[in-house]
Design a protein around this motif. Structure first.
Motif, PDB file in Angstrom:
ATOM      1  N   TYR A  36      -5.667  35.474  50.350  1.00 13.40           N
ATOM      2  CA  TYR A  36      -5.757  36.878  50.899  1.00 13.40           C
ATOM      3  C   TYR A  36      -7.038  37.626  50.336  1.00 13.40           C
ATOM      4  O   TYR A  36      -7.753  38.517  50.867  1.00 13.40           O
ATOM      5  N   TYR A  37      -6.706  37.601  48.818  1.00 16.58           N
ATOM      6  CA  TYR A  37      -7.825  38.116  48.160  1.00 16.58           C
ATOM      7  C   TYR A  37      -9.125  37.657  48.201  1.00 16.58           C
ATOM      8  O   TYR A  37     -10.062  38.616  48.394  1.00 16.58           O
ATOM      9  N   ILE A  38      -9.347  36.375  48.553  1.00 22.35           N
ATOM     10  CA  ILE A  38     -10.904  36.065  48.816  1.00 22.35           C
ATOM     11  C   ILE A  38     -11.175  36.658  50.268  1.00 22.35           C
ATOM     12  O   ILE A  38     -12.341  36.822  50.556  1.00 22.35           O
ATOM     13  N   ASN A  44     -13.164  45.742  42.541  1.00 25.88           N
ATOM     14  CA  ASN A  44     -14.566  45.830  42.572  1.00 25.88           C
ATOM     15  C   ASN A  44     -15.097  44.465  41.907  1.00 25.88           C
ATOM     16  O   ASN A  44     -14.431  43.871  40.938  1.00 25.88           O
ATOM     17  N   SER A  45     -15.997  43.761  42.544  1.00 24.79           N
ATOM     18  CA  SER A  45     -16.589  42.468  41.869  1.00 24.79           C
ATOM     19  C   SER A  45     -17.978  42.651  41.799  1.00 24.79           C
ATOM     20  O   SER A  45     -18.714  42.618  42.554  1.00 24.79           O
ATOM     21  N   PRO A  53     -13.932  38.981  39.031  1.00 26.74           N
ATOM     22  CA  PRO A  53     -12.557  38.461  39.935  1.00 26.74           C
ATOM     23  C   PRO A  53     -12.512  37.720  40.924  1.00 26.74           C
ATOM     24  O   PRO A  53     -11.787  36.641  41.160  1.00 26.74           O
ATOM     25  N   MET A  54     -13.717  37.696  41.711  1.00 28.44           N
ATOM     26  CA  MET A  54     -13.785  36.930  42.796  1.00 28.44           C
ATOM     27  C   MET A  54     -13.875  35.351  42.413  1.00 28.44           C
ATOM     28  O   MET A  54     -13.286  34.364  42.900  1.00 28.44           O
ATOM     29  N   ILE A  60      -8.912  29.644  40.841  1.00 25.89           N
ATOM     30  CA  ILE A  60      -7.442  29.498  40.911  1.00 25.89           C
ATOM     31  C   ILE A  60      -7.069  28.949  42.314  1.00 25.89           C
ATOM     32  O   ILE A  60      -6.045  28.078  42.562  1.00 25.89           O
ATOM     33  N   HIS A  61      -7.859  29.341  43.301  1.00 24.51           N
ATOM     34  CA  HIS A  61      -7.412  28.901  44.836  1.00 24.51           C
ATOM     35  C   HIS A  61      -7.739  27.355  44.742  1.00 24.51           C
ATOM     36  O   HIS A  61      -7.120  26.804  45.552  1.00 24.51           O
ATOM     37  N   PHE A  62      -8.860  26.943  44.124  1.00 22.25           N
ATOM     38  CA  PHE A  62      -9.184  25.630  44.477  1.00 22.25           C
ATOM     39  C   PHE A  62      -8.542  24.759  43.592  1.00 22.25           C
ATOM     40  O   PHE A  62      -7.871  23.615  43.961  1.00 22.25           O
ATOM     41  N   VAL A  63      -8.119  25.163  42.443  1.00 24.21           N
ATOM     42  CA  VAL A  63      -6.902  24.284  41.564  1.00 24.21           C
ATOM     43  C   VAL A  63      -5.489  24.129  42.302  1.00 24.21           C
ATOM     44  O   VAL A  63      -5.143  23.123  42.375  1.00 24.21           O
ATOM     45  N   ALA A  64      -5.066  25.237  42.835  1.00 29.66           N
ATOM     46  CA  ALA A  64      -3.739  25.266  43.737  1.00 29.66           C
ATOM     47  C   ALA A  64      -4.049  24.413  44.814  1.00 29.66           C
ATOM     48  O   ALA A  64      -3.032  23.709  44.968  1.00 29.66           O
TER      49      ALA A  64
END
Length: 217
Positions: A36-38, A44-45, A53-54, A60-64
């Motif tokens: 959802y963050y993506i 601010n990125s 942070p992006m 993190i999303h890819f590892v998960a």
């Protein structure tokens, strides 16, 4: 019945299924939050700044996501090689016994009857949604790989054939996220409800692998 029945402890779930369950649950939570963050970042990125942070969230999303794939592979393996309760045919609504249990469970959940077939494994209604959810998980994995590796010709061909453009795949990926959110909330509610209504120890069983069932005379 609850006051006079004698119960015995029986092994229901193996270690591998319990590991799958918690890996599946934890990765869904991580994937939903990071995904959802993506989709809609709230921080601010700045790519050239000290903090990005992006990029961290995508990592993190890819590892998960890879952990999620591993969990799905384990569950498919257990459908064929797990113990009796973990196998596909034990509770999938594809046999007369399980089809009868499917409708009986629906009637029971609608409070139209107090009768509930005692089973050591899953009931057929849960297994039906379990199968649907695993199928949608595979769709989620394919759309995720398509979005992750757009430059890979084999993945690109697969993605275009199944989903169309990347934007269409991204839309499917996003809507399926909401399915997993709803499924998780419903699963938690029904699990707690069953643990209150039935003395089988459903919640504790996913930690220690054992349930309590009425002892046969």
């Amino acid at each position: 019945m609850r006051a006079t029945a004698t119960y015995e402890k029986k092994k229901a779930w193996g270690v591998l299924l319990r590991l799958f369950h918690w890996a599946y649950a934890i990765t869904i939570v991580i994937l939903v939050i990071s995904g959802y963050y993506i989709y809609e970042p709230w921080l601010n990125s700045h790519e050239l700044g000290a903090s990005f942070p992006m990029a961290s969230t995508r990592y993190i999303h890819f590892v998960a996501g890879y952990a999620f794939i591993g969990a799905i592979v384990v569950r498919i393996y257990l459908f064929f090689f797990g113990n009796k309760q973990e196998r596909f045919l034990d509770s999938a609504p594809v046999t007369p016994r399980n089809i009868k249990n499917l409708f009986g469970t629906i009637v029971y959940y609608l409070y139209l009857t107090d009768y509930h077939e005692e089973r050591l494994g899953h009931n057929a209604l849960f297994m039906l949604f379990y199968i649907i959810t695993l199928f949608l998980a595979l769709v989620q994995i394919l759309t995720g790989l398509y979005l992750l590796f757009p430059e890979n010709l084999a993945v690109q061909h697969m993605g275009i054939s199944l989903f169309g453009t990347q934007q269409e795949a991204r839309l499917v990926h996003y809507f399926l996220m909401w399915y997993f959110i709803i499924f998780t909330m419903t699963h938690i509610y029904i699990t707690i409800w069953n643990d209150i209504e039935r003395p089988e120890g459903l919640i504790s069983s996913i930690f220690n692998g054992s349930k309590f069932k009425p002892k046969k005379a």
